[in-house]
Motif scaffolding. Structure first.
Motif, PDB file in Angstrom:
ATOM      1  N   CYS A 387      14.711  12.388 -20.265  1.00 48.09           N
ATOM      2  CA  CYS A 387      14.498  11.178 -19.467  1.00 48.09           C
ATOM      3  C   CYS A 387      15.389  11.158 -18.226  1.00 48.09           C
ATOM      4  O   CYS A 387      14.998  10.632 -17.188  1.00 48.09           O
ATOM      5  CB  CYS A 387      14.789   9.925 -20.291  1.00 48.09           C
ATOM      6  SG  CYS A 387      13.691   9.656 -21.674  1.00 48.09           S
ATOM      7  N   CYS A 390      13.563  12.896 -15.557  1.00 46.97           N
ATOM      8  CA  CYS A 390      12.104  12.691 -15.514  1.00 46.97           C
ATOM      9  C   CYS A 390      11.750  11.588 -14.511  1.00 46.97           C
ATOM     10  O   CYS A 390      12.209  10.456 -14.643  1.00 46.97           O
ATOM     11  CB  CYS A 390      11.608  12.326 -16.911  1.00 46.97           C
ATOM     12  SG  CYS A 390       9.850  11.938 -16.960  1.00 46.97           S
ATOM     13  N   CYS A 396       8.457   4.318 -17.479  1.00 45.66           N
ATOM     14  CA  CYS A 396       8.125   4.739 -18.837  1.00 45.66           C
ATOM     15  C   CYS A 396       8.576   3.697 -19.872  1.00 45.66           C
ATOM     16  O   CYS A 396       9.727   3.267 -19.869  1.00 45.66           O
ATOM     17  CB  CYS A 396       8.793   6.078 -19.127  1.00 45.66           C
ATOM     18  SG  CYS A 396       8.375   6.704 -20.762  1.00 45.66           S
ATOM     19  N   CYS A 409       9.151  12.535 -27.226  1.00 48.03           N
ATOM     20  CA  CYS A 409       8.302  12.632 -26.048  1.00 48.03           C
ATOM     21  C   CYS A 409       7.690  14.030 -26.039  1.00 48.03           C
ATOM     22  O   CYS A 409       8.354  14.997 -25.677  1.00 48.03           O
ATOM     23  CB  CYS A 409       9.121  12.379 -24.784  1.00 48.03           C
ATOM     24  SG  CYS A 409       8.113  12.525 -23.314  1.00 48.03           S
TER      25      CYS A 409
HETATM   26  S1  SF4 Z   1       7.820  10.590 -20.172  1.00 49.83           S
HETATM   27 FE1  SF4 Z   1       9.233  11.323 -21.779  1.00 49.83          FE
HETATM   28  S2  SF4 Z   1      10.932  12.297 -20.671  1.00 49.83           S
HETATM   29 FE2  SF4 Z   1       9.758  11.071 -19.181  1.00 49.83          FE
HETATM   30  S3  SF4 Z   1      10.859   9.100 -19.130  1.00 49.83           S
HETATM   31 FE3  SF4 Z   1       9.196   8.908 -20.640  1.00 49.83          FE
HETATM   32  S4  SF4 Z   1      10.149   9.425 -22.655  1.00 49.83           S
HETATM   33 FE4  SF4 Z   1      11.513  10.174 -21.018  1.00 49.83          FE
END
Ligand code: SF4
Lengths: 446, 88
Positions: A387, A390, A396, A409
């Motif tokens: 995260c 990301c 999210c 995830c």
């Molecule tokens: S998609 Fe996955 S890695 Fe990206 S912010 Fe959401 S939980 Fe985190």
């Protein structure tokens, strides 16, 4: 540089003006960059702003503006900590609202036995007349002056249409404004029931899963509908009746490890039968591994490729609805962490999530919510190591308690999330920054 | 002295913000940002401490601050917070 889609003002107020700094600047982690015919699109997942940098433009000259707009940030800024605080505050800032979304199970019984069904092993219950009446009273009590949205779920909700009749009759009698949607296998409809659904239940949208072409579908259902030579045809006829009655039908094509070619043929069949029907939506949903139907025999990259290809075919047929970016930031993941939504089981128990309710009751329609700690637990978000880097993080919302994501995830989920957002960015650009009405259908990860 | 109902206080990265919500948002417009000392004083108000006690704790937290100076700083901020209807 041109703003294609403006940032959210409340978000900007929360972030404050960027401080002038001598420090080196870098591109924010929350930037998604896409090429388009007239240059580069930059989308900031934190502020919601979409910029177009024409190919010929000197980006150095734009540095001051990009800093002002939170696209460039000081090298040392802990963006992750700030975004995490930002998400938390955004949730706290949500005004308290009445409960106006109800997902109701008239029954957990079902006339179909889908091989991927995650409800296997759940106790079978059917809502009694008394509970149906009390459900209507509960809705009237907690919804205040709001107009109400009801989703009929199950099991197969039409297996107990009597409960739907009773609840909606009672609401209509007192003049409560409401409308409803339904998740149904579509088999039990006929012309009369479609009329009742539209007139009395105020059904405006229905989601119907289709698991394959006629032969595949009929083979899977042969055990349940022994006297019907083609359950598939009956469902297709009912889809047509619903469309004729003005109901929006969302057909969900369940893509598993084994049925890619068949789903491709099915899209061809739907195209031949329904092309040009504006109220038909078709989307590809990924089957999940619930132990009943393992999906991991195909790599996630291959599953993504298949999803992209099938979705492109649906766009080509005009069945796949595209969405623009939205001005409002994501605050909730789904009904499970929203304060305005609740699920009601056949026995009158209240829950948060349609997939967990049977053992996760938070109260009941007679006494209301009795377990606020359990309600709060549904608001906790997943955070994994990725995260931090990301670009999706500000948007999210993934719930720790979600039975589908299981606190993780998966690369496929993330890739689908990116794909959808990229499509929203491009569609916003293509439509000149217009914001279209959003709908909740999750065509990627459900 | 206590924070007005409907004021959310929170860290926001390396800042500390006061955000009005609900009814409070109707007559308080915008978000207030407090520096280190400001957030220290705010947390004291949230704990129900009086100005004297907050000032005394400020002198313990920050070196080189005498009690008179701390008390003046606390009174000044509390006055401004009252004017902004953030404290009652
Ligand atoms: S998609 Fe996955 S890695 Fe990206 S912010 Fe959401 S939980 Fe985190």
């Amino acid at each position: 540089m041109q703003t294609v889609f403006p940032p959210n003002n409340a978000v900007l107020a929360l972030l404050g003006a960027p401080k002038q700094t001598e420090e080196a600047l870098r591109l924010t982690r929350w930037c998604i960059r896409l090429s388009c015919d007239s240059g580069t699109l930059l989308y900031n997942t934190l502020t919601g702003e979409l910029l177009l940098l024409p190919a010929a433009e000197d980006t150095d000259q734009n540095r001051a503006v990009l800093l002002q707009k939170h696209f460039l940030v000081p090298e040392s800024l802990d963006e992750f900590a700030r975004a995490r605080d930002f998400k938390r505050i955004l949730c706290l800032m949500q005004p308290k609202t009445a409960v106006d979304c109800f997902l109701i199970y008239p029954t957990t019984e079902c006339n179909a036995r889908c091989y991927y069904c995650y409800e296997f092993g759940r106790p079978k219950m059917t809502m009694s007349d008394r509970t149906a009446d009390e459900t209507a009273d509960y809705i009237l009590r907690v919804s205040g002056d709001s107009s109400v949205n009801i989703t009929w779920f199950g099991g197969e909700p039409l297996f107990n249409s009597r409960a739907i009749d009773r609840i909606t009759d009672r609401l209509r009698r007192v003049g409560k404004p409401f409308r409803s949607s339904m998740i149904s296998n579509g088999y039990l409809f006929d012309a009369d029931l479609v009329e009742t659904a539209v007139q009395s239940w105020k059904l405006h949208e229905i989601q119907v899963p289709l698991d394959g072409t006629e032969a595949v579908y009929n083979r899977a259902k042969a055990f349940q509908y022994r006297d019907d030579p083609s359950p598939f045809r009956r469902v297709m006829r009912n889809i047509s009746l619903l469309l004729d009655a003005g109901v929006t039908v969302s057909v969900r094509l369940n893509l598993g490890a084994e049925n890619y070619e068949d789903i491709k043929s099915l899209i061809g069949g739907l195209d031949a039968a329904f092309r040009g029907r504006g109220n038909l939506r078709v989307y590809v949903g990924m089957l999940r591994d619930f132990g009943t139907a393992p999906q991991n025999s195909v790599s996630w990259e291959e599953r993504l490729r298949r999803w992209v290809e099938l979705s492109a075919a649906l766009s080509e047929s005009g069945f796949r609805k595209r969405f623009t970016l939205k001005k409002k930031p994501n605050v909730f993941c789904c009904m499970a962490d929203s304060d305005n939504a609740v699920t009601i089981l056949p026995d009158g128990s209240l829950g948060r999530c349609e997939h967990e309710d049977l053992d996760e009751s938070v109260g009941n329609i007679r006494d209301g919510v009795l377990d606020p700690a359990r309600v709060a637990a549904w608001k906790e978000n997943v955070e994994v190591a990725d995260c931090r880097e990301c670009a999706l993080f500000p948007r999210c919302r993934r719930l720790k308690k979600c039975a589908w994501t299981k606190g993780t995830c998966e690369p496929l989920d993330r890739a689908l999330f990116f794909r959808r957002l990229e499509d929203e960015i491009l569609y916003t650009y293509e439509t000149g920054g217009r914001e279209c009405q959003s709908e909740d259908t999750d065509d990627a990860v459900c | 002295m206590k924070p007005r109902e409907g004021i959310i206080s929170s860290s926001m990265g390396d800042e500390f913000v006061l955000v009005p919500v609900g009814d409070a948002a109707k007559d308080i417009h915008g978000i207030v940002r407090l520096n280190d000392t400001g957030s220290f004083i705010w947390k004291g108000i949230e704990q129900g401490l009086d100005e004297q006690e907050i000032a005394r704790r400020l002198t313990q937290e920050y070196q080189g601050v005498d009690l008179d100076g701390a008390l003046a700083a606390v009174r000044d901020l509390v006055r401004r917070l009252r004017d902004a209807k953030l404290v009652e």
